[in-house]
Design a protein around this motif. Structure first.
Motif, PDB file in Angstrom:
ATOM      1  N   GLN A 108       0.842  -1.197   0.000  1.00  0.00           N
ATOM      2  CA  GLN A 108       0.000   0.000   0.000  1.00  0.00           C
ATOM      3  C   GLN A 108       0.878   1.249   0.000  1.00  0.00           C
ATOM      4  O   GLN A 108       2.087   1.154   0.217  1.00  0.00           O
ATOM      5  N   ALA A 109       0.231   2.408  -0.218  1.00  0.00           N
ATOM      6  CA  ALA A 109       1.013   3.653  -0.254  1.00  0.00           C
ATOM      7  C   ALA A 109       1.826   3.794   1.036  1.00  0.00           C
ATOM      8  O   ALA A 109       2.997   4.187   1.013  1.00  0.00           O
ATOM      9  N   HIS A 110       1.210   3.418   2.179  1.00  0.00           N
ATOM     10  CA  HIS A 110       1.918   3.563   3.449  1.00  0.00           C
ATOM     11  C   HIS A 110       3.086   2.575   3.566  1.00  0.00           C
ATOM     12  O   HIS A 110       4.091   2.877   4.206  1.00  0.00           O
ATOM     13  N   THR A 111       2.938   1.402   2.914  1.00  0.00           N
ATOM     14  CA  THR A 111       4.049   0.440   2.925  1.00  0.00           C
ATOM     15  C   THR A 111       5.260   1.076   2.226  1.00  0.00           C
ATOM     16  O   THR A 111       6.395   0.949   2.692  1.00  0.00           O
ATOM     17  N   GLU A 112       4.993   1.756   1.123  1.00  0.00           N
ATOM     18  CA  GLU A 112       6.098   2.397   0.396  1.00  0.00           C
ATOM     19  C   GLU A 112       6.732   3.499   1.235  1.00  0.00           C
ATOM     20  O   GLU A 112       7.948   3.647   1.262  1.00  0.00           O
ATOM     21  N   THR A 113       5.896   4.258   1.936  1.00  0.00           N
ATOM     22  CA  THR A 113       6.434   5.318   2.804  1.00  0.00           C
ATOM     23  C   THR A 113       7.338   4.707   3.869  1.00  0.00           C
ATOM     24  O   THR A 113       8.429   5.208   4.133  1.00  0.00           O
ATOM     25  N   LEU A 114       6.868   3.621   4.472  1.00  0.00           N
ATOM     26  CA  LEU A 114       7.660   2.977   5.516  1.00  0.00           C
ATOM     27  C   LEU A 114       8.969   2.435   4.937  1.00  0.00           C
ATOM     28  O   LEU A 114      10.025   2.545   5.548  1.00  0.00           O
ATOM     29  N   TRP A 115       8.853   1.862   3.760  1.00  0.00           N
ATOM     30  CA  TRP A 115      10.048   1.302   3.115  1.00  0.00           C
ATOM     31  C   TRP A 115      11.099   2.388   2.883  1.00  0.00           C
ATOM     32  O   TRP A 115      12.276   2.212   3.163  1.00  0.00           O
ATOM     33  N   ARG A 116      10.635   3.524   2.372  1.00  0.00           N
ATOM     34  CA  ARG A 116      11.578   4.626   2.126  1.00  0.00           C
ATOM     35  C   ARG A 116      12.235   5.080   3.421  1.00  0.00           C
ATOM     36  O   ARG A 116      13.421   5.391   3.472  1.00  0.00           O
ATOM     37  N   ALA A 117      11.427   5.111   4.500  1.00  0.00           N
ATOM     38  CA  ALA A 117      11.966   5.535   5.803  1.00  0.00           C
ATOM     39  C   ALA A 117      13.015   4.534   6.281  1.00  0.00           C
ATOM     40  O   ALA A 117      14.081   4.914   6.771  1.00  0.00           O
ATOM     41  N   LEU A 118      12.741   3.248   6.114  1.00  0.00           N
ATOM     42  CA  LEU A 118      13.700   2.222   6.555  1.00  0.00           C
ATOM     43  C   LEU A 118      14.995   2.331   5.743  1.00  0.00           C
ATOM     44  O   LEU A 118      16.088   2.133   6.264  1.00  0.00           O
ATOM     45  N   ARG A 119      14.829   2.669   4.464  1.00  0.00           N
ATOM     46  CA  ARG A 119      16.019   2.827   3.623  1.00  0.00           C
ATOM     47  C   ARG A 119      16.830   4.028   4.108  1.00  0.00           C
ATOM     48  O   ARG A 119      18.044   3.978   4.199  1.00  0.00           O
ATOM     49  N   LYS A 120      16.132   5.081   4.456  1.00  0.00           N
ATOM     50  CA  LYS A 120      16.831   6.288   4.886  1.00  0.00           C
ATOM     51  C   LYS A 120      17.615   6.043   6.175  1.00  0.00           C
ATOM     52  O   LYS A 120      18.751   6.487   6.312  1.00  0.00           O
ATOM     53  N   ILE A 121      16.994   5.355   7.117  1.00  0.00           N
ATOM     54  CA  ILE A 121      17.734   5.119   8.365  1.00  0.00           C
ATOM     55  C   ILE A 121      18.635   3.893   8.238  1.00  0.00           C
ATOM     56  O   ILE A 121      19.381   3.571   9.152  1.00  0.00           O
ATOM     57  N   ASP A 122      18.555   3.228   7.097  1.00  0.00           N
ATOM     58  CA  ASP A 122      19.535   2.212   6.728  1.00  0.00           C
ATOM     59  C   ASP A 122      19.600   1.051   7.723  1.00  0.00           C
ATOM     60  O   ASP A 122      20.673   0.707   8.207  1.00  0.00           O
ATOM     61  N   ILE A 123      18.441   0.451   8.023  1.00  0.00           N
ATOM     62  CA  ILE A 123      18.470  -0.693   8.942  1.00  0.00           C
ATOM     63  C   ILE A 123      17.995  -1.969   8.230  1.00  0.00           C
ATOM     64  O   ILE A 123      17.114  -1.921   7.380  1.00  0.00           O
ATOM     65  N   PRO A 124      18.610  -3.108   8.588  1.00  0.00           N
ATOM     66  CA  PRO A 124      18.221  -4.380   7.987  1.00  0.00           C
ATOM     67  C   PRO A 124      16.739  -4.658   8.227  1.00  0.00           C
ATOM     68  O   PRO A 124      16.206  -4.338   9.291  1.00  0.00           O
ATOM     69  N   THR A 125      16.094  -5.257   7.227  1.00  0.00           N
ATOM     70  CA  THR A 125      14.641  -5.429   7.316  1.00  0.00           C
ATOM     71  C   THR A 125      14.207  -6.808   6.807  1.00  0.00           C
ATOM     72  O   THR A 125      14.674  -7.254   5.759  1.00  0.00           O
ATOM     73  N   ILE A 126      13.325  -7.440   7.576  1.00  0.00           N
ATOM     74  CA  ILE A 126      12.715  -8.695   7.154  1.00  0.00           C
ATOM     75  C   ILE A 126      11.357  -8.353   6.543  1.00  0.00           C
ATOM     76  O   ILE A 126      10.599  -7.558   7.123  1.00  0.00           O
ATOM     77  N   LEU A 127      11.041  -8.939   5.395  1.00  0.00           N
ATOM     78  CA  LEU A 127       9.706  -8.740   4.812  1.00  0.00           C
ATOM     79  C   LEU A 127       8.863  -9.951   5.177  1.00  0.00           C
ATOM     80  O   LEU A 127       9.283 -11.091   4.960  1.00  0.00           O
ATOM     81  N   PHE A 128       7.707  -9.705   5.767  1.00  0.00           N
ATOM     82  CA  PHE A 128       6.857 -10.814   6.217  1.00  0.00           C
ATOM     83  C   PHE A 128       5.483 -10.673   5.575  1.00  0.00           C
ATOM     84  O   PHE A 128       4.761  -9.710   5.834  1.00  0.00           O
ATOM     85  N   ILE A 129       5.135 -11.640   4.716  1.00  0.00           N
ATOM     86  CA  ILE A 129       3.802 -11.602   4.086  1.00  0.00           C
ATOM     87  C   ILE A 129       2.843 -12.398   4.963  1.00  0.00           C
ATOM     88  O   ILE A 129       2.941 -13.618   5.070  1.00  0.00           O
TER      89      ILE A 129
END
Ligand SMILES: Nc1nc2c(ncn2[C@@H]2O[C@H](COP(=O)(O)OP(=O)(O)OP(=O)(O)O)[C@@H](O)[C@H]2O)c(=O)[nH]1
Ligand SMILES: [Mg+2]
Length: 651
Positions: A108-129
Motif C-alpha cells: 500500500q502507499a503507506h508500505t512504500e512510505t515505511l520502506w523509504r523511511a527504513l532505507r533512509k535510516i539504513d536498517i536491515p529489514t525482514i519482509l513478512f507476508i
C-alpha cells in the motif's frame, strides 16, 4: 538476562497483523501464558482501552523476551497513518525491522512510505507476508509487487502451498539440506569470493552462503522474505529464527558518552511520566541525573523498569544497547534526546499533520482542566502542536486525520473524565509571498524604544521553508539585536495575510538601525513582525494547499466511474495499469477535496476498491478553492493595538 540485545520494530500498513504477530512471539517465548487476541481486546500490546474497543493500535508498545539466548526488544507500532508520528519516533530507536505486508491487500502507499523511511535510516529489514490463509491471498502477485515497488533484492526463504485457506502450507527453501539455486545465485552475486568459487565449480558450503547472506542482510543488500499466518500460528517460529540468526546484535558501548532516544512517553497516575528509552551508548542508573539534550535540562531518574514477563520490575540500571522505561523525568517529551546525539537514527517524516481543529470542553468550567490535559498529551505527541489562545479561551490542535480525533476524544474521557467537542476540522493551508516585496518598520515611538528594520522578502522554491540572512553590519544593528530578529522571524511568519503560516520564502535584512540608549532586544522582537507584515500586505500572498499522492486499486469495470469521480475532485493521474481484470491508478489529489473519498469509492465499487494516500507536498491554489482563517491574537498590522499588547507582554 544476557548481554546480547536485538532491538527490532514491527511496522506495516493498518491491520496487516503486527499486533497478532507480536502476541504470538510473546506467547511462544513464554512471556505470556495464554494467547490473547486483538479481536477480543486481550492482546498484550493493544492495552489502551481505546485500542481494545476499536481494534487498532494507537501507541507503540514494547515487549522483551528471550529467544535462542538473545534478548529481543520488540516494538509493535500502529499502522494507521494518523499515528505516524509515534512510528517516526520508534524508528529512531531501532536496529532492524520487520515490514509486514498482507497477502491480500499487498503493497500500500503507506508500505512504500515505511520502506523509504527504513532505507533512509539504513536498517536491515525482514519482509513478512502475513494473512496467507485469507481468501484472495495471492503471494505470487504480492512478491512481484514487492520486487517492482520496494526492492528486487529479496531472498524468498520459503515456498507456499494451499494459500487462501487454513491449510496453507509453508516450506523452507533455504537450509542445510535444501539449498535453492535461485537463492545461491542471489547471494553470490554480491560476494566476489563465493562467485569465483562457484564459477570454478568448487563447492560452496551452506555455512559460507549463510554467513555471506547474513552480512548482506546487515548491509541492506538483501532482504529475507517470509510467509505466514498469524491467525493460524503459521510461520512465526521461522520468523523468530530469522530474527535471531540474521538481524544485528546491538553494538552499544557503555564507555562512550551517554546517548539515547525517548521514543514514547506515557503517563501513570501515581508514578507520573514514564519515558521509554533506547540507549545507544553509556549507561544510566537509578537516582542518577540525566541530561535531556533537546531541552537542555537535567533531571533525576527515580526508577528504571522493564516488563519482565507481565510485570514491571525495577532493573536499577540501563546499559548501552538495551531499552527500558525511565521514571522520574517530569518534563520529558516524546522524541527527546538523552545525553548526546551520537548513534541515534536520523529523524524521518512519515506523515504530516494537515488538519487543524478547535477543541473545547462540553462544560465550560472544564476549560483549565482541558488545557492541563492537552499540555500533557502534547508532551506525549508533540506533533499535536497545541495552540492555546489564553484571552480568547481557545485551544487549537493539529492532527493527521479524523481517526486521531476520535481517539483523542476517548483518551480525554478515559484518562481525565473530560467530555469534549471539536470544531469543524480545516485543512492547514499555507501562504507564500506573491512576489518580491520590501518590509519596513520604524518603531521609535512611544519612547523608550528604538528598532528600525528593512527586509527584502522574496518568494522561494516549493518546500524550501524559510531562508534568512542579514546583510546589515553590527555597527548599524548590534549582534544581540540581530539575533533577536532571527529568533522572531519564524514566530512572525506563523500567520500571514490569510491567517496561515507563511513559508517558502527568502528574507534578507537589508537595512535598519538601533539606538545606543533607547534600544532593547525586545524592541526588535516587536518590530520584526510589523516590518514583515507591512511587506506582505503590499504585495499580497498566494495560498498553498496540501496535496496527497494516491493509489486506487479496483476491478476494471469500475474504471470509468472512478476516473470521473476523481476528476471532479481535481485529481491528476497517469494511465491506469491493468492487470488480470484489475487496475491500479496513481496520481495526486488535494487533501481538501479527498477527505471523504474513501466512502464515495466504497459505494462506487461495492466496498471492493482500495484507496490509499500519502502526503506529497504543498501546491499553489486559488483563494476561491482554498480557505482563509481568522487571525488569532492581535495582527501586527493593527499597529497601535499590537504595540500596546506586545509591550505589556515584554514587561
Ligand atoms: N485471516 C487472517 N487474519 C489475521 C491474520 N493476522 C491478523 N489477522 C486479523 O487482522 C486484524 C488486524 O490484526 P492486528 O494484529 O490488529 O493488525 P495490526 O497490524 O496490529 O493493526 P494496527 O496496529 O491497527 O495497524 C484482526 O482482526 C486480526 O484477527 C492472519 O494471518 N490471517
Ligand atoms: Mg496493532
Amino acid at each position: 538476562m544476557n548481554n546480547k540485545f536485538i532491538n527490532i520494530g514491527i511496522v506495516a500498513h493498518v491491520d496487516a497483523g503486527k499486533t497478532s504477530i507480536t502476541e504470538l512471539m510473546l506467547f511462544k517465548s513464554g512471556v505470556i501464558r495464554s494467547l490473547g487476541s486483538v479481536d477480543k481486546g486481550t492482546s498484550q500490546s493493544d492495552w489502551l482501552s481505546v485500542e481494545k474497543q476499536i481494534g487498532i493500535s494507537v501507541r507503540s508498545a514494547s515487549a522483551s523476551f528471550e529467544w535462542n539466548n538473545i534478548s529481543i526488544n520488540l516494538i509493535d507500532t500502529p499502522g494507521h497513518i494518523d499515528f505516524s508520528s509515534e512510528v517516526e519516533r520508534t524508528l529512531r530507536a531501532l536496529d532492524c525491522a520487520i515490514l509486514v505486508i498482507s497477502a491480500v491487500e499487498g503493497v500500500q502507499a503507506h508500505t512504500e512510505t515505511l520502506w523509504r523511511a527504513l532505507r533512509k535510516i539504513d536498517i536491515p529489514t525482514i519482509l513478512f507476508i502475513n494473512k496467507t490463509d485469507r481468501l484472495g491471498a495471492d503471494t505470487e502477485a504480492i512478491v512481484s509487487e514487492i520486487k517492482n515497488e520496494l526492492t528486487p533484492h529479496i531472498i524468498c526463504m520459503q515456498s507456499i502451498d494451499n494459500e487462501g485457506s487454513s491449510d496453507v502450507d509453508i516450506l523452507n527453501t533455504f537450509s542445510q539440506k535444501n539449498i535453492n539455486e535461485e537463492i545461491t545465485e542471489a547471494i553470490i552475486n554480491n560476494d566476489e569470493v563465493l562467485m569465483e568459487k562457484y564459477f570454478n565449480e568448487e563447492s560452496v558450503s551452506f555455512n559460507s552462503l549463510n554467513s555471506s547472506l547474513k552480512d548482506q542482510i546487515h548491509k541492506r543488500q538483501l532482504f529475507p522474505l517470509l510467509f505466514g499466518s498469524a491467525k493460524f500460528n503459521i510461520g512465526i517460529d521461522k520468523l523468530l529464527e530469522v530474527i535471531t540468526e540474521f538481524m544485528p546484535i546491538a553494538n552499544g558501548d557503555v564507555l562512550k558518552p551517554l546517548s539515547g532516544i525517548v521514543f514514547k512517553v506515557e503517563h501513570d497516575k501515581t508514578i507520573g511520566r514514564i519515558a521509554s528509552v533506547r540507549l545507544f551508548n553509556g549507561s544510566l542508573k537509578n537516582r542518577e541525573n540525566v541530561l535531556i539534550a533537546t531541552q537542555n535540562k537535567e533531571e533525576k531518574i527515580s526508577q528504571i523498569r522493564k516488563l519482565q514477563g507481565q510485570k514491571f520490575e525495577d532493573i536499577g540500571e540501563l546499559r548501552a544497547g538495551d531499552t527500558a522505561a525511565i521514571c522520574g523525568l517530569s518534563c520529558v517529551r516524546a522524541g527527546d534526546v538523552i545525553g548526546s546525539y551520537g548513534g541515534i537514527n536520523e529523524n524521518v517524516s512519515l506523515n504530516t499533520a494537515l488538519l487543524t481543529v478547535k477543541i473545547s470542553p462540553e462544560n465550560d468550567k472544564d476549560f483549565s482542566a482541558l488545557v492541563r490535559a492537552m499540555n500533557i498529551l502534547t508532551d506525549e505527541d508533540p506533533e499535536i502542536d497545541l495552540l492555546w489562545l489564553k484571552e480568547e479561551r481557545e485551544l487549537h490542535i493539529k492532527v493527521m486525520g479524523l481517526i486521531q480525533l476520535e481517539i483523542l476524544e476517548s483518551i480525554l474521557l478515559d484518562r481525565y473524565e473530560l467530555k469534549i467537542k471539536f470544531g469543524k476540522p480545516t485543512v492547514i493551508y499555507k501562504e507564500t509571498p506573491a512576489a518580491l516585496c520590501y518590509g519596513y518598520e520604524e518603531y521609535t515611538m512611544p519612547k523608550p524604544c528604538w528598532a528600525v528594520l528593512k527586509f527584502k522578502i522574496e518568494p522561494g522554491e516549493r518546500a524550501s521553508g524559510i531562508i534568512y540572512k542579514s546583510e546589515v553590519g553590527v555597527n548599524d544593528i548590534a549582534i544581540r539585536y540581530q539575533q533577536e530578529v532571527e529568533r522572531t522571524i519564524p514566530l512572525a511568519l506563523r500567520q500571514g495575510m490569510h491567517g496561515w503560516e507563511v513559508t517558502d520564502l527568502k528574507i534578507t535584512l537589508i537595512g535598519g538601525e538601533d539606538h545606543n540608549i533607547h534600544s532593547r532586544a525586545g524592541d526588535f522582537a516587536v518590530a520584526t513582525p510589523m516590518a514583515i507584515m507591512n511587506g506582505l500586505k503590499d504585495i499580497g500572498t498566494k495560498l498553498l494547499e496540501p496535496m496527497l499522492e494516491f493509489k486506487v486499486k479496483a476491478t476494471e469495470y469500475t474504471l470509468g466511474k472512478i476516473i470521473s469521480s476523481l476528476t471532479l475532485l481535481r485529481a491528476e493521474f497517469g494511465n491506469p495499469q491493468i492487470y488480470e481484470g484489475n487496475f491500479t491508478l496513481e496520481g495526486i489529489i488535494p487533501l481538501a477535496s479527498s477527505m471523504n473519498y474513501s466512502i464515495k469509492l466504497s459505494s462506487i465499487s461495492s466496498g471492493k476498491a482500495k484507496f490509499s494516500t500519502k502526503f506529497s507536498g504543498y501546491r499553489e491554489c486559488t483563494l476561491e478553492l482554498g480557505e482563509s482563517t481568522a487571525f488569532r491574537g492581535i495582527n501586527p498590522l493593527d499597529r497601535a493595538k499590537y504595540i500596546l499588547k506586545a509591550r505589556k507582554a515584554i514587561q
